[in-house]
Design an enzyme around this catalytic site. Structure first.
Site, PDB file in Angstrom:
ATOM      1  N   SER A  45      44.127  -6.526  17.161  1.00  7.47           N
ATOM      2  CA  SER A  45      45.121  -5.376  17.884  1.00  7.47           C
ATOM      3  C   SER A  45      45.781  -4.420  16.888  1.00  7.47           C
ATOM      4  CB  SER A  45      45.558  -5.820  18.878  1.00  7.47           C
ATOM      5  OG  SER A  45      46.864  -6.847  18.196  1.00  7.47           O
ATOM      6  N   HIS A  46      46.246  -5.286  15.829  1.00  8.73           N
ATOM      7  CA  HIS A  46      47.182  -4.368  14.641  1.00  8.73           C
ATOM      8  C   HIS A  46      46.727  -4.511  13.798  1.00  8.73           C
ATOM      9  CE1 HIS A  46      49.338  -5.343  18.515  1.00  8.73           C
ATOM     10  NE2 HIS A  46      49.925  -4.188  17.699  1.00  8.73           N
ATOM     11  N   ASP A 186      44.768  -4.490  22.657  1.00 12.73           N
ATOM     12  CA  ASP A 186      43.779  -5.064  22.757  1.00 12.73           C
ATOM     13  C   ASP A 186      43.630  -4.632  23.920  1.00 12.73           C
ATOM     14  OD1 ASP A 186      43.560  -7.359  21.157  1.00 12.73           O
ATOM     15  OD2 ASP A 186      45.198  -8.790  21.947  1.00 12.73           O
TER      16      ASP A 186
HETATM   17  P1  NDP Z   1      48.059 -13.396  21.315  1.00 14.50           P
HETATM   18  O1  NDP Z   1      47.999 -13.558  23.004  1.00 14.50           O
HETATM   19  O2  NDP Z   1      46.292 -13.398  20.906  1.00 14.50           O
HETATM   20  O3  NDP Z   1      48.225 -14.533  20.086  1.00 14.50           O
HETATM   21  C1  NDP Z   1      49.684 -15.241  20.838  1.00 14.50           C
HETATM   22  C2  NDP Z   1      50.358 -16.483  19.871  1.00 14.50           C
HETATM   23  O4  NDP Z   1      49.489 -17.525  20.895  1.00 14.50           O
HETATM   24  C3  NDP Z   1      49.872 -16.191  18.422  1.00 14.50           C
HETATM   25  O5  NDP Z   1      50.915 -16.585  17.875  1.00 14.50           O
HETATM   26  C4  NDP Z   1      48.289 -16.809  18.260  1.00 14.50           C
HETATM   27  O6  NDP Z   1      48.418 -17.689  17.521  1.00 14.50           O
HETATM   28  C5  NDP Z   1      48.360 -17.960  19.672  1.00 14.50           C
HETATM   29  N1  NDP Z   1      47.153 -18.579  20.313  1.00 14.50           N
HETATM   30  C6  NDP Z   1      46.340 -17.444  20.580  1.00 14.50           C
HETATM   31  N2  NDP Z   1      45.349 -18.305  21.054  1.00 14.50           N
HETATM   32  C7  NDP Z   1      45.889 -20.082  21.011  1.00 14.50           C
HETATM   33  C8  NDP Z   1      45.340 -21.168  21.469  1.00 14.50           C
HETATM   34  N3  NDP Z   1      43.865 -20.980  22.230  1.00 14.50           N
HETATM   35  N4  NDP Z   1      45.569 -22.118  21.322  1.00 14.50           N
HETATM   36  C9  NDP Z   1      46.726 -22.271  21.011  1.00 14.50           C
HETATM   37  N5  NDP Z   1      47.883 -21.134  20.125  1.00 14.50           N
HETATM   38  C10 NDP Z   1      47.572 -19.677  20.336  1.00 14.50           C
HETATM   39  O7  NDP Z   1      48.668 -12.314  20.773  1.00 14.50           O
HETATM   40  P2  NDP Z   1      49.190 -10.911  21.598  1.00 14.50           P
HETATM   41  O8  NDP Z   1      48.038 -10.438  22.402  1.00 14.50           O
HETATM   42  O9  NDP Z   1      50.348 -11.485  22.637  1.00 14.50           O
HETATM   43  O10 NDP Z   1      50.077 -10.463  20.258  1.00 14.50           O
HETATM   44  C11 NDP Z   1      48.735  -9.940  19.583  1.00 14.50           C
HETATM   45  C12 NDP Z   1      49.989  -8.876  18.336  1.00 14.50           C
HETATM   46  O11 NDP Z   1      50.559  -7.883  18.806  1.00 14.50           O
HETATM   47  C13 NDP Z   1      51.466  -9.409  18.171  1.00 14.50           C
HETATM   48  O12 NDP Z   1      51.577  -9.795  16.666  1.00 14.50           O
HETATM   49  C14 NDP Z   1      52.135  -9.378  18.411  1.00 14.50           C
HETATM   50  O13 NDP Z   1      53.468  -9.038  17.232  1.00 14.50           O
HETATM   51  C15 NDP Z   1      51.527  -7.786  18.678  1.00 14.50           C
HETATM   52  N6  NDP Z   1      52.560  -6.679  19.425  1.00 14.50           N
HETATM   53  C16 NDP Z   1      52.881  -6.126  18.733  1.00 14.50           C
HETATM   54  C17 NDP Z   1      54.056  -4.597  19.015  1.00 14.50           C
HETATM   55  C18 NDP Z   1      55.054  -3.424  18.594  1.00 14.50           C
HETATM   56  O14 NDP Z   1      55.130  -2.911  19.444  1.00 14.50           O
HETATM   57  N7  NDP Z   1      54.922  -3.313  17.325  1.00 14.50           N
HETATM   58  C19 NDP Z   1      53.990  -4.787  20.951  1.00 14.50           C
HETATM   59  C20 NDP Z   1      53.205  -5.748  21.305  1.00 14.50           C
HETATM   60  C21 NDP Z   1      52.625  -6.894  20.421  1.00 14.50           C
HETATM   61  P3  NDP Z   1      47.229 -17.638  16.395  1.00 14.50           P
HETATM   62  O15 NDP Z   1      46.824 -16.257  16.182  1.00 14.50           O
HETATM   63  O16 NDP Z   1      47.532 -18.104  15.002  1.00 14.50           O
HETATM   64  O17 NDP Z   1      46.036 -18.020  17.345  1.00 14.50           O
HETATM   65  O1  PYC Z   2      49.743  -3.761  20.917  1.00 15.89           O
HETATM   66  O2  PYC Z   2      51.252  -3.430  22.715  1.00 15.89           O
HETATM   67  C1  PYC Z   2      50.750  -3.092  21.741  1.00 15.89           C
HETATM   68  C2  PYC Z   2      52.005  -1.663  20.648  1.00 15.89           C
HETATM   69  C3  PYC Z   2      52.668  -1.500  20.918  1.00 15.89           C
HETATM   70  C4  PYC Z   2      53.188  -0.758  19.546  1.00 15.89           C
HETATM   71  C5  PYC Z   2      53.020  -1.984  19.036  1.00 15.89           C
HETATM   72  N1  PYC Z   2      52.008  -2.582  19.859  1.00 15.89           N
END
Ligand code: NDP
Ligand code: PYC
Length: 338
Positions: A45-46, A186
């Site tokens: 997603s990033h 995502d």
């Molecule tokens: P996920 O739901 O994919 O994962 C969240 C966390 O849970 C991760 O640390 C992941 O580790 C862990 N995880 C996932 N599946 C499992 C499982 N089955 N069992 C145990 N642990 C698990 O992440 P999101 O989709 O919520 O977020 C994705 C990314 O988006 C993040 O890196 C976040 O920083 C980024 N983001 C950035 C934003 C911004 O403004 N810059 C805004 C929103 C999101 P692992 O991946 O190692 O499995």
């Molecule tokens: O995936 O939600 C997101 C996000 C927002 C800003 C950067 N990533």
């Protein structure tokens, strides 16, 4: 045609794209490393899918790709950075040496970045601190696309929170997650791939639940993860990421005069702790003991492990970008945001 590249080769391609789009070489190097690391670790997603957003934002004039962050020494354990309307990662890089001095001296240190843009995952910002034996927590707010629990319109960003801690003899424990049910990235990927969302992720423009990513992205909104509990954490992130740092709340991000802009212009909060200042046995040994207990309880997926497996594989045998992904990068490299 699909393209096979090493990590370093991918970084060079991304640096080239970013410099042609107007970033300074230093900023290009930092963002290219960050974005390639997301791709390498399977943080899709990033990863490279975000390059178009970086380029269109630079072209829109919303972000300054050559900004020189200004580091302000606020207190013995408190550092501020004005990112000068640049990306947050170069601001962190500029503050890092003094931040580590403060951490070593005082046992804890806060970094408050403002006037910054963050379009990436948070783990690349904090995992290196855990690799050096420290505990790190970071949050960043984004753009108002998430409806608080019990509210009627979007106020929160997708507001990620990430935590990293050392574990003796093991990978650091690192979790990194949006506090919206799904990240915006995502949802965009689901739309591009023609997939429906699970129940409970988003609502349409009228506030009715929907599984259609188009309706969520076009006037609809996301929901917080975990109902009122995730909502409270997301509010905390607005307060730490914006009110404390001097950045904008997600509702205050207004890029309407910059068509093509997609990088939230907000703030980022980072807290570092030196675990050597804690009581009892060394923190990393206790952390190892605890992760062992979790494994014995049947857990086989600790956050961070999946990424490291992907990383090891990519570093050994390279990364394959599918034909579309490679064509998109090549187009950006040749023509920018045509
Ligand atoms: P996920 O739901 O994919 O994962 C969240 C966390 O849970 C991760 O640390 C992941 O580790 C862990 N995880 C996932 N599946 C499992 C499982 N089955 N069992 C145990 N642990 C698990 O992440 P999101 O989709 O919520 O977020 C994705 C990314 O988006 C993040 O890196 C976040 O920083 C980024 N983001 C950035 C934003 C911004 O403004 N810059 C805004 C929103 C999101 P692992 O991946 O190692 O499995
Ligand atoms: O995936 O939600 C997101 C996000 C927002 C800003 C950067 N990533």
């Amino acid at each position: 045609m699909a393209q096979r590249l090493s990590f370093d080769e991918l970084v060079i391609v991304l640096e080239d794209i970013l410099q042609k789009a107007g970033t300074s070489p230093d900023v290009a190097a930092i963002i290219a490393q960050n974005c390639a690391a997301c791709e390498r670790d399977g943080s899709k997603s990033h990863g490279i899918f975000r390059m178009r957003g970086y380029v269109s934002t630079l072209a829109s004039g919303w972000v300054d790709g050559a900004a020189q962050p200004v580091v302000e020494d606020a207190a013995p354990s408190f550092l501020r950075v004005d990112a000068q309307n640049g990306f947050a990662q170069p601001a962190l890089a500029a503050a890092r040496p003094l931040l580590l001095d403060k951490l070593r001296e005082n046992g804890a240190a806060v970094l408050a970045i403002r006037n910054s843009h963050h379009l990436s995952a948070l783990w690349p910002d904090i995992e290196p601190f855990a690799d050096e034996g420290y505990i790190a927590l970071s949050v960043v707010n984004s753009m108002a696309v998430t409806v608080p629990f019990g509210a009627k319109r979007a106020v929160f960003g997708t507001n990620p929170i990430a935590f990293a801690a050392p574990v003796a003899g093991d990978l650091p424990f690192v979790f990194d997650m949006a506090t919206s049910a799904w990240s915006h990235g995502d949802v965009q990927i689901a739309r591009a791939e023609g997939r429906l969302l699970p129940e409970g992720v988003g609502v349409d423009a009228g506030g009715a639940p929907t599984r259609d990513p188009n309706l969520v992205l076009e006037g609809g909104a996301l929901l917080p993860f975990g109902g009122h509990k995730g909502s409270a954490i997301s509010m905390m992130i607005e307060l730490l990421g914006a009110a404390l740092t001097g950045g904008k709340f997600s509702t205050e991000v207004d890029w309407s005069r910059h068509p093509g802009a997609v990088t939230p212009h907000t703030g980022q909060f980072i807290l570092l702790i030196d675990p050597a200042r804690g009581g009892g046995l060394p923190f990393d040994l206790r952390a190892a003991e605890f992760t062992q207990t979790m494994r014995e309880a049947g857990l086989d997926h600790l956050p961070g492990v999946r990424r490291h497996k992907n990383r090891a594989k990519a570093l050994q045998s390279g990364m394959t970008l599918d034909a579309d992904a490679w064509a998109n990068l090549d187009k950006l490299r040749q023509f920018g945001i045509a």
